[in-house]
Design a protein around this motif. Structure first.
Motif, PDB file in Angstrom:
ATOM      1  N   SER B   4       0.835  -1.206   0.000  1.00 30.21           N
ATOM      2  CA  SER B   4       0.000   0.000   0.000  1.00 30.21           C
ATOM      3  C   SER B   4       0.868   1.252   0.000  1.00 30.21           C
ATOM      4  O   SER B   4       0.540   2.232  -0.665  1.00 30.21           O
ATOM      5  CB  SER B   4      -0.906   0.040   1.224  1.00 30.21           C
ATOM      6  OG  SER B   4      -1.237  -1.245   1.625  1.00 30.21           O
ATOM      7  N   ILE B   5       1.994   1.192   0.728  1.00 26.06           N
ATOM      8  CA  ILE B   5       2.874   2.367   0.734  1.00 26.06           C
ATOM      9  C   ILE B   5       3.418   2.610  -0.663  1.00 26.06           C
ATOM     10  O   ILE B   5       3.457   3.744  -1.149  1.00 26.06           O
ATOM     11  CB  ILE B   5       4.038   2.178   1.746  1.00 26.06           C
ATOM     12  CG1 ILE B   5       3.455   2.048   3.147  1.00 26.06           C
ATOM     13  CG2 ILE B   5       5.002   3.361   1.690  1.00 26.06           C
ATOM     14  CD1 ILE B   5       4.474   1.754   4.205  1.00 26.06           C
ATOM     15  N   THR B   7       2.000   1.766  -3.428  1.00 23.33           N
ATOM     16  CA  THR B   7       0.910   2.317  -4.232  1.00 23.33           C
ATOM     17  C   THR B   7       0.800   3.821  -4.027  1.00 23.33           C
ATOM     18  O   THR B   7       0.631   4.579  -4.982  1.00 23.33           O
ATOM     19  CB  THR B   7      -0.426   1.651  -3.844  1.00 23.33           C
ATOM     20  OG1 THR B   7      -0.247   0.251  -3.913  1.00 23.33           O
ATOM     21  CG2 THR B   7      -1.537   2.080  -4.761  1.00 23.33           C
ATOM     22  N   ILE B   8       0.935   4.237  -2.752  1.00 21.54           N
ATOM     23  CA  ILE B   8       0.832   5.669  -2.468  1.00 21.54           C
ATOM     24  C   ILE B   8       2.000   6.430  -3.087  1.00 21.54           C
ATOM     25  O   ILE B   8       1.830   7.513  -3.646  1.00 21.54           O
ATOM     26  CB  ILE B   8       0.741   5.899  -0.943  1.00 21.54           C
ATOM     27  CG1 ILE B   8      -0.612   5.370  -0.455  1.00 21.54           C
ATOM     28  CG2 ILE B   8       0.880   7.378  -0.587  1.00 21.54           C
ATOM     29  CD1 ILE B   8      -0.766   5.294   1.025  1.00 21.54           C
ATOM     30  N   CYS B   9       3.198   5.811  -3.025  1.00 19.51           N
ATOM     31  CA  CYS B   9       4.363   6.432  -3.671  1.00 19.51           C
ATOM     32  C   CYS B   9       4.081   6.670  -5.144  1.00 19.51           C
ATOM     33  O   CYS B   9       4.343   7.750  -5.686  1.00 19.51           O
ATOM     34  CB  CYS B   9       5.593   5.527  -3.581  1.00 19.51           C
ATOM     35  SG  CYS B   9       6.319   5.444  -1.957  1.00 19.51           S
ATOM     36  N   TYR B  10       3.549   5.634  -5.803  1.00 15.53           N
ATOM     37  CA  TYR B  10       3.287   5.739  -7.236  1.00 15.53           C
ATOM     38  C   TYR B  10       2.210   6.782  -7.517  1.00 15.53           C
ATOM     39  O   TYR B  10       2.286   7.537  -8.482  1.00 15.53           O
ATOM     40  CB  TYR B  10       2.853   4.381  -7.802  1.00 15.53           C
ATOM     41  CG  TYR B  10       4.003   3.415  -7.977  1.00 15.53           C
ATOM     42  CD1 TYR B  10       5.316   3.851  -7.950  1.00 15.53           C
ATOM     43  CD2 TYR B  10       3.771   2.064  -8.199  1.00 15.53           C
ATOM     44  CE1 TYR B  10       6.368   2.967  -8.124  1.00 15.53           C
ATOM     45  CE2 TYR B  10       4.812   1.170  -8.379  1.00 15.53           C
ATOM     46  CZ  TYR B  10       6.106   1.624  -8.340  1.00 15.53           C
ATOM     47  OH  TYR B  10       7.147   0.756  -8.517  1.00 15.53           O
ATOM     48  N   LEU B  11       1.202   6.795  -6.657  1.00 16.36           N
ATOM     49  CA  LEU B  11       0.105   7.756  -6.829  1.00 16.36           C
ATOM     50  C   LEU B  11       0.656   9.177  -6.726  1.00 16.36           C
ATOM     51  O   LEU B  11       0.394  10.042  -7.565  1.00 16.36           O
ATOM     52  CB  LEU B  11      -0.940   7.517  -5.744  1.00 16.36           C
ATOM     53  CG  LEU B  11      -2.297   8.194  -5.937  1.00 16.36           C
ATOM     54  CD1 LEU B  11      -2.949   7.670  -7.199  1.00 16.36           C
ATOM     55  CD2 LEU B  11      -3.191   7.918  -4.737  1.00 16.36           C
ATOM     56  N   PHE B  12       1.500   9.364  -5.701  1.00 12.89           N
ATOM     57  CA  PHE B  12       2.124  10.672  -5.477  1.00 12.89           C
ATOM     58  C   PHE B  12       2.948  11.070  -6.702  1.00 12.89           C
ATOM     59  O   PHE B  12       2.838  12.188  -7.221  1.00 12.89           O
ATOM     60  CB  PHE B  12       3.008  10.594  -4.224  1.00 12.89           C
ATOM     61  CG  PHE B  12       3.871  11.807  -4.002  1.00 12.89           C
ATOM     62  CD1 PHE B  12       3.316  12.981  -3.504  1.00 12.89           C
ATOM     63  CD2 PHE B  12       5.232  11.785  -4.293  1.00 12.89           C
ATOM     64  CE1 PHE B  12       4.104  14.104  -3.307  1.00 12.89           C
ATOM     65  CE2 PHE B  12       6.027  12.899  -4.096  1.00 12.89           C
ATOM     66  CZ  PHE B  12       5.455  14.063  -3.607  1.00 12.89           C
ATOM     67  N   GLY B  47      10.878   4.039  -3.844  1.00 13.01           N
ATOM     68  CA  GLY B  47       9.778   3.138  -3.474  1.00 13.01           C
ATOM     69  C   GLY B  47       9.925   1.797  -4.166  1.00 13.01           C
ATOM     70  O   GLY B  47       9.790   0.737  -3.543  1.00 13.01           O
TER      71      GLY B  47
END
Lengths: 102, 474
Positions: B4-5, B7-12, B47
């Protein structure tokens, strides 16, 4: 043929991203003045360096004794990094000169 | 959790790419935009290294030694190259880095294809082969586009620094199409028969050849357009990686650049009033040969440095038209000195910037900004054209095609239709050039033979230095 259809429905999220990103890409730079064409090209050039993530994954997955994959992967990461770092630094150098002087 | 982290890195990172690109298209926020995208990229890379887990096996990545040494070497070489490069060589540098990205995409495809063919040769069943076909298709797409982008960028790089000459012959377009069609045909065949691994090498070689053939005949003046197009190709190649690894940040970044790059290519063509098709198929050089009737002959008159200095020092308004000649001579600083000197003498000095002056759109702005020239005195083409009639002297520094009246008057000219700077509206035109040789587009310029025009031969930097000395003495 059936494979392709299954593949499309399995990857529909990605396909939606593709369609949306095409429009976002066109929209965000729609009003760029011609002065910024070169730095923008250079900035976009650095952004497609994101391909390095693929290179890191390839490298990280390669078996320890698969030297062909290791060497090719090594060069992929190296070249990808050149693209990313070089691209951002060059763009910054170009834009540094646009500073407003009082 | 780690997934999940990541995923958030990629989203960011995806958000920073979009935001960065948006900010890059505004002069006030451009530099910050570049930084924003760079931060996003760093987060995505770190990430991936530390948080990525293989979906099939659930393993972390390994080979950290290899990864980090490649990253460090790449970062050091990239920074040094980008810091050392001269402002005039920027376009080449962008092309070079773009080629690196293309090569990276192609290498990924090669490794992934080898992996799959290894599986097949170790006795995978028919079901595996049939299920893997769409993946093979993506891999080959990435391979072909990446290889074309790499080879094309290298040729463009060579052309811009003068190492590679234009090469065109009759039937070249047909040959190119044939190579491209064969490449695609073989790729389709390989998707159907993925067990024939040697075919991948053939496709790679053909794609590299196509990249070279594709750029070779295109004239140097069109290189920015080509680089921009290859830039968007690399974007698409990166996006193929996104499909391959189900990686959304690669997909977002790749397609974003692919789309923005394509639009930018079209915008650049528009600035030159040419269609993309025209740039790619009818190269400048080739059409100049067919339109041989356009050669203008006549007498040009020369002017001495002392006379030019006198003219400018006693003028009310001087307009400087910079071109590539200024860039190669590295004369931007001395040009600024001349401008300041004239201003002190009460002369209004402005610069007329043609959108495609130099080798890249915006090239002149970057160069003059480096020499501390005030943003305010740089006029865009439309504004400059309004002001020429109030100018006493126009000083053209190594610009040629952007002031060629043939673009307006001669429908047979290869640059016909391109908007130009109407320097003829001014009272006197002084043209600094190294010789009477035609400019980059390879066509004669009748402006040089007009009664208002005088030629001031010599290297832009030397001529400007002499002008400054003369004006100081007045």
């Amino acid at each position: 043929m059936e494979n392709i259809l299954t593949w499309i429905s399995a990857h529909q999220q990605l396909l939606y991203i593709v369609i949306l990103m095409i429009f976002v890409g066109i929209e965000v730079i729609g009003h760029v003045p011609s002065v910024l064409h070169t730095p923008l090209m250079s900035g976009a050039n650095a952004i497609h360096g994101v391909v390095i993530i693929g290179a890191i994954i390839v490298m990280g997955k390669a078996e320890n004794d698969n030297y062909l994959a290791l060497i090719l992967g090594f060069f992929a990461v190296l070249l990808g990094m050149l693209n990313v770092v070089g691209g951002f630094v060059v763009t910054d150098r170009m834009l540094e000169m646009f500073k407003k002087k009082k | 959790m780690t997934q999940s982290i990541l995923t958030i890195c990629y989203l960011f990172a995806s958000i920073t790419f979009i935001l960065g690109l948006k900010m890059l298209s505004n002069p006030l926020t451009a530099r910050k935009g570049n930084l924003v995208a760079a931060v996003g990229m760093t987060v995505a890379i770190l990430g991936t290294i530390f948080l990525y887990r293989d979906e099939e096996t659930g393993n972390n990545l390994h080979n950290y030694g290899w990864i980090f040494s490649a990253l460090i070497i790449g970062a050091i070489v990239g920074t040094l190259a980008a810091k050392k490069v001269k402002m005039t060589a920027m376009p080449e540098m962008v092309s070079l880095f773009n080629g690196m990205g293309g090569a990276c995409a192609a290498l990924i495809s090669i490794v992934e294809f080898l992996h799959i063919s290894h599986q097949i040769h170790n006795g995978a069943d028919a079901a595996y082969i049939s299920a893997i076909r769409p993946t093979v298709m993506i891999i080959l797409t990435g391979l072909i586009i990446g290889a074309v982008s790499f080879a094309g960028s290298m040729v463009a790089w060579g052309k811009l620094n003068g190492k590679v000459k234009d090469l065109s012959f009759t039937g070249q377009n047909i040959l190119n199409l044939l190579v491209l069609a064969t490449t695609i045909g073989l790729a389709v065949w390989l998707v159907v028969h993925p067990e024939q691994r040697w075919m991948m090498v053939v496709i790679l070689v053909l794609a590299l050849c196509y990249g070279i053939f594709f750029v070779l005949p295109i004239g140097g003046a069109d290189m920015p357009v080509v680089i921009s197009l290859l830039n968007s190709f690399t974007g698409v190649a990166a996006a193929c990686g996104g499909f391959l690894y189900d990686n959304k940040v690669m997909l977002t970044g790749g397609i974003l650049v692919g789309a923005a790059g394509t639009l930018l290519t079209i915008l650049m063509c528009k600035a030159m009033n040419r269609s993309l098709k025209n740039v790619l198929i009818g190269s400048f050089g080739a059409s100049a040969q067919t339109a041989s009737g356009t050669a203008v002959q006549g007498h040009h008159k020369e002017i001495s440095v002392a006379d030019s200095a006198m003219l400018m020092a006693y003028a009310n308004k001087v307009m400087i038209v910079p071109g590539y000649g200024l860039a190669v001579a590295q004369a931007q600083h001395i040009c600024h000195e001349l401008e300041e000197l004239l201003s002190q003498k009460g002369v209004t000095v402005k610069y007329a910037i043609h959108p495609v002056a130099g080798r890249m759109p915006g090239h002149m702005n970057v160069l003059l900004a480096e020499a501390d020239v005030d943003y305010e005195v740089l006029l865009e083409m439309e504004d400059a054209n309004d002001e020429f009639k109030t100018c006493d002297v126009v000083l053209i520094l190594g610009a040629n095609d952007v002031v060629n009246p043939a673009a307006k008057t001669d429908p047979a000219s290869p640059i016909y239709g391109m908007p130009i700077l109407d320097v003829e509206l001014a009272k006197t035109v002084i043209i600094n050039k190294r010789s009477m040789k035609p400019g980059y587009a390879g066509i004669e310029n009748e402006l040089f033979f007009k009664p208002k025009s005088s030629m001031l031969f010599g290297d832009a930097k030397k001529v400007l230095q002499n002008l400054v000395t003369e004006i100081k003495a007045i």
